[in-house]
Structures are given as C-alpha cells and as structure tokens.
Design a protein around this motif. Structure first.
Motif, PDB file in Angstrom:
ATOM      1  N   SER A  45      -8.736  11.842   0.584  1.00  0.00           N
ATOM      2  CA  SER A  45      -8.554  11.335   1.949  1.00  0.00           C
ATOM      3  C   SER A  45      -7.121  11.550   2.426  1.00  0.00           C
ATOM      4  N   VAL A  46      -6.150  11.341   1.531  1.00  0.00           N
ATOM      5  CA  VAL A  46      -4.741  11.554   1.897  1.00  0.00           C
ATOM      6  C   VAL A  46      -4.494  13.029   2.180  1.00  0.00           C
ATOM      7  N   PHE A  47      -5.041  13.898   1.327  1.00  0.00           N
ATOM      8  CA  PHE A  47      -4.827  15.337   1.487  1.00  0.00           C
ATOM      9  C   PHE A  47      -5.480  15.857   2.771  1.00  0.00           C
ATOM     10  N   LEU A  48      -6.702  15.402   3.058  1.00  0.00           N
ATOM     11  CA  LEU A  48      -7.414  15.878   4.249  1.00  0.00           C
ATOM     12  C   LEU A  48      -6.756  15.412   5.546  1.00  0.00           C
ATOM     13  N   THR A  49      -6.139  14.236   5.502  1.00  0.00           N
ATOM     14  CA  THR A  49      -5.479  13.720   6.710  1.00  0.00           C
ATOM     15  C   THR A  49      -4.006  14.137   6.779  1.00  0.00           C
ATOM     16  N   ARG A  50      -3.572  14.963   5.801  1.00  0.00           N
ATOM     17  CA  ARG A  50      -2.202  15.457   5.724  1.00  0.00           C
ATOM     18  C   ARG A  50      -1.208  14.302   5.662  1.00  0.00           C
ATOM     19  N   GLY A  51      -1.576  13.284   4.906  1.00  0.00           N
ATOM     20  CA  GLY A  51      -0.721  12.102   4.818  1.00  0.00           C
ATOM     21  C   GLY A  51       0.067  12.013   3.531  1.00  0.00           C
ATOM     22  N   GLU A  52       0.124  13.119   2.760  1.00  0.00           N
ATOM     23  CA  GLU A  52       0.841  13.061   1.483  1.00  0.00           C
ATOM     24  C   GLU A  52       2.345  12.902   1.716  1.00  0.00           C
ATOM     25  N   PRO A  53       2.991  12.075   0.899  1.00  0.00           N
ATOM     26  CA  PRO A  53       4.440  11.855   1.076  1.00  0.00           C
ATOM     27  C   PRO A  53       5.224  13.046   0.556  1.00  0.00           C
ATOM     28  N   GLU A  54       6.472  13.145   0.974  1.00  0.00           N
ATOM     29  CA  GLU A  54       7.341  14.225   0.489  1.00  0.00           C
ATOM     30  C   GLU A  54       7.545  14.121  -1.016  1.00  0.00           C
ATOM     31  N   VAL A  55       7.721  12.890  -1.500  1.00  0.00           N
ATOM     32  CA  VAL A  55       7.844  12.664  -2.943  1.00  0.00           C
ATOM     33  C   VAL A  55       6.644  11.830  -3.382  1.00  0.00           C
ATOM     34  N   ILE A  56       5.877  12.364  -4.315  1.00  0.00           N
ATOM     35  CA  ILE A  56       4.660  11.685  -4.767  1.00  0.00           C
ATOM     36  C   ILE A  56       5.015  10.672  -5.856  1.00  0.00           C
ATOM     37  N   ARG A  57       4.602   9.427  -5.637  1.00  0.00           N
ATOM     38  CA  ARG A  57       4.832   8.380  -6.630  1.00  0.00           C
ATOM     39  C   ARG A  57       3.517   7.701  -6.967  1.00  0.00           C
ATOM     40  N   MET A  58       3.394   7.246  -8.210  1.00  0.00           N
ATOM     41  CA  MET A  58       2.170   6.573  -8.648  1.00  0.00           C
ATOM     42  C   MET A  58       2.026   5.199  -8.010  1.00  0.00           C
ATOM     43  N   LYS A  59       0.755   4.840  -7.746  1.00  0.00           N
ATOM     44  CA  LYS A  59       0.456   3.479  -7.324  1.00  0.00           C
ATOM     45  C   LYS A  59       0.484   2.570  -8.553  1.00  0.00           C
ATOM     46  N   GLU A  60       0.440   1.272  -8.325  1.00  0.00           N
ATOM     47  CA  GLU A  60       0.545   0.309  -9.415  1.00  0.00           C
ATOM     48  C   GLU A  60      -0.535   0.507 -10.482  1.00  0.00           C
ATOM     49  N   ALA A  61      -1.776   0.773 -10.035  1.00  0.00           N
ATOM     50  CA  ALA A  61      -2.874   0.985 -10.994  1.00  0.00           C
ATOM     51  C   ALA A  61      -2.583   2.190 -11.882  1.00  0.00           C
ATOM     52  N   GLY A  62      -2.051   3.251 -11.278  1.00  0.00           N
ATOM     53  CA  GLY A  62      -1.717   4.452 -12.039  1.00  0.00           C
ATOM     54  C   GLY A  62      -0.584   4.210 -13.023  1.00  0.00           C
ATOM     55  N   VAL A  63       0.388   3.402 -12.606  1.00  0.00           N
ATOM     56  CA  VAL A  63       1.518   3.069 -13.477  1.00  0.00           C
ATOM     57  C   VAL A  63       1.026   2.361 -14.735  1.00  0.00           C
ATOM     58  N   GLU A  64       0.113   1.411 -14.556  1.00  0.00           N
ATOM     59  CA  GLU A  64      -0.427   0.663 -15.697  1.00  0.00           C
ATOM     60  C   GLU A  64      -1.185   1.572 -16.651  1.00  0.00           C
ATOM     61  N   VAL A  65      -1.954   2.510 -16.084  1.00  0.00           N
ATOM     62  CA  VAL A  65      -2.736   3.436 -16.918  1.00  0.00           C
ATOM     63  C   VAL A  65      -1.815   4.349 -17.719  1.00  0.00           C
ATOM     64  N   VAL A  66      -0.810   4.921 -17.066  1.00  0.00           N
ATOM     65  CA  VAL A  66       0.105   5.836 -17.762  1.00  0.00           C
ATOM     66  C   VAL A  66       0.872   5.095 -18.859  1.00  0.00           C
ATOM     67  N   GLN A  67       1.353   3.901 -18.555  1.00  0.00           N
ATOM     68  CA  GLN A  67       2.086   3.112 -19.555  1.00  0.00           C
ATOM     69  C   GLN A  67       1.195   2.825 -20.763  1.00  0.00           C
ATOM     70  N   SER A  68      -0.051   2.452 -20.481  1.00  0.00           N
ATOM     71  CA  SER A  68      -1.003   2.163 -21.556  1.00  0.00           C
ATOM     72  C   SER A  68      -1.245   3.402 -22.422  1.00  0.00           C
ATOM     73  N   ASN A  69      -1.344   4.561 -21.781  1.00  0.00           N
ATOM     74  CA  ASN A  69      -1.602   5.793 -22.534  1.00  0.00           C
ATOM     75  C   ASN A  69      -0.376   6.264 -23.309  1.00  0.00           C
ATOM     76  N   CYS A  70       0.821   6.001 -22.770  1.00  0.00           N
ATOM     77  CA  CYS A  70       2.046   6.313 -23.529  1.00  0.00           C
ATOM     78  C   CYS A  70       2.039   5.549 -24.847  1.00  0.00           C
ATOM     79  N   ILE A  71       1.738   4.257 -24.750  1.00  0.00           N
ATOM     80  CA  ILE A  71       1.737   3.401 -25.943  1.00  0.00           C
ATOM     81  C   ILE A  71       0.604   3.809 -26.889  1.00  0.00           C
TER      82      ILE A  71
END
Length: 204
Positions: free
Chosen positions: A98-124
C-alpha cells in the motif's frame, strides 16, 4: 438453493455483472502476475528487490557476511511457528504494498516497532551462544541483561546493511544482479550516467 438464486442477478443485469466480474478478475490476475505475488511466499531474498525502494537494502545484504547464513526472512519474520510467520508476512506485505503503490515510502526506511521486536528476537535466536556465554556471565555484571535488553544494533550498527539506508544511496546499484538493474528509476539512471560523464571529463 434459494440463497443461490438470490445471488444470481436479474436477466437485465447479467451481462453488465459478467463484464464487471471479468474485468475485476483480469485486473486482479494482472496485478498478481506483475507484482510477482507468488514469489512472496518463498524465502528468496531477491523477492525483496521486486520494489526498487528496497534495492539498496538487498544490495547491502548481498555484500555482507550475513548473506552466507541468513536470508531476509530469517531476520525480519518471526521464526517461532509457521502460522505466525506467514501472518506477519501477509500483514507486513500488505502494508508495504500500500505504501509503495501510493508512493508514500520515506526517504530513509526505518522499521516499525513490530519489526524491531522481530529482528531483535531473531538476533538473539541466532547468536544465543554469544549472548548467554556462561564464562562471561560469571565475570561480567548483568552480562545477559546487557546483551538482551538493549537493541543489538545499538553497537552493531552496520550489520548487515552498512551505514547507508537512504533511497538516494546509489553506490550499491552496480553490485546487484542484472535482473534487478531495471529497478533503478529512469530519472535516476539518467542522472547517474550524466554524473559519471562529468566525473570522467574532470579526470581527463
């Protein structure tokens, strides 16, 4: 049977309804094929570069040590059970689409909170031996807490995507598969050629 009859439009509406349903089916199939939707069910990292906005992330991962051990999904998708994994992929995928189709992607892509938790969990999960090293826990105060309560990338900032995350970070584009070179927008490709030409003239 009576329910089925209620779903059938009256004779005068049948042709328009059939045309509308055919158009919607055709557009849906076209969108699925054009977006390579089936590829999102796989763990192939190339899938992440289907949208040109993710090409820098794909290219930096491809040139990192993590490439030999982890795909995008190994880090960015829950790995504790298959249902949670595909539910997260579906939810995240719909948001990204939806973000890509509406051309709403930010200049710098950052993870949302849910993504942060998943990546941290997978690092560990992957680096559990280093995180819970019994030899160090006896020597270093609050060793495990210091390594699990802080985000891993607080220290390991350039793993595995390097220090450049912006859409304008183009230095990696030349290092990706030819299949994904088409993801460079035409205006950017033209700009890069002009920039290279100017640089060559200065060097002469």
């Amino acid at each position: 049977m009576s329910i089925f009859k209620k779903l059938i439009p009256p004779p005068e509406w049948r042709l328009p309804v059939l045309i509308l349903m055919g158009a919607m089916t055709g557009l849906t199939l076209y969108a699925l094929i054009e977006s390579k939707a089936v590829s999102y069910l796989s763990d192939d990292p190339k899938t992440c570069a289907n949208c040109h906005v993710m090409t820098p992330q794909y290219a930096t991962w491809q040139n990192s040590s993590h490439r030999e051990w982890a795909s995008c999904n190994d880090c960015h998708v829950p790995q504790d059970n298959v249902f949670k994994k595909y539910l997260f992929k579906a939810k995240d995928g719909m948001y990204h689409a939806s973000v890509f189709l509406t051309r709403g992607e930010p200049e710098v892509i950052r993870m949302k909170e849910a993504g942060v938790e998943v990546v941290q969990s997978n690092c560990i999960r992957c680096h559990e031996d280093q995180v819970t090293d019994a030899r160090l826990s006896g020597l270093v105060e609050d060793h495990k807490e210091n390594r699990t309560e802080r985000k891993c990338w607080t220290c390991h900032q350039e793993v595995p995507h390097g220090s450049i995350h912006s859409l304008s970070s183009v230095k990696y584009y030349g290092k990706i598969d030819e299949e994904h070179q088409e993801t460079v927008p035409a205006w950017l490709s033209k700009y890069l050629k002009e920039s290279d030409n100017q640089k060559n003239k200065k060097d002469e």
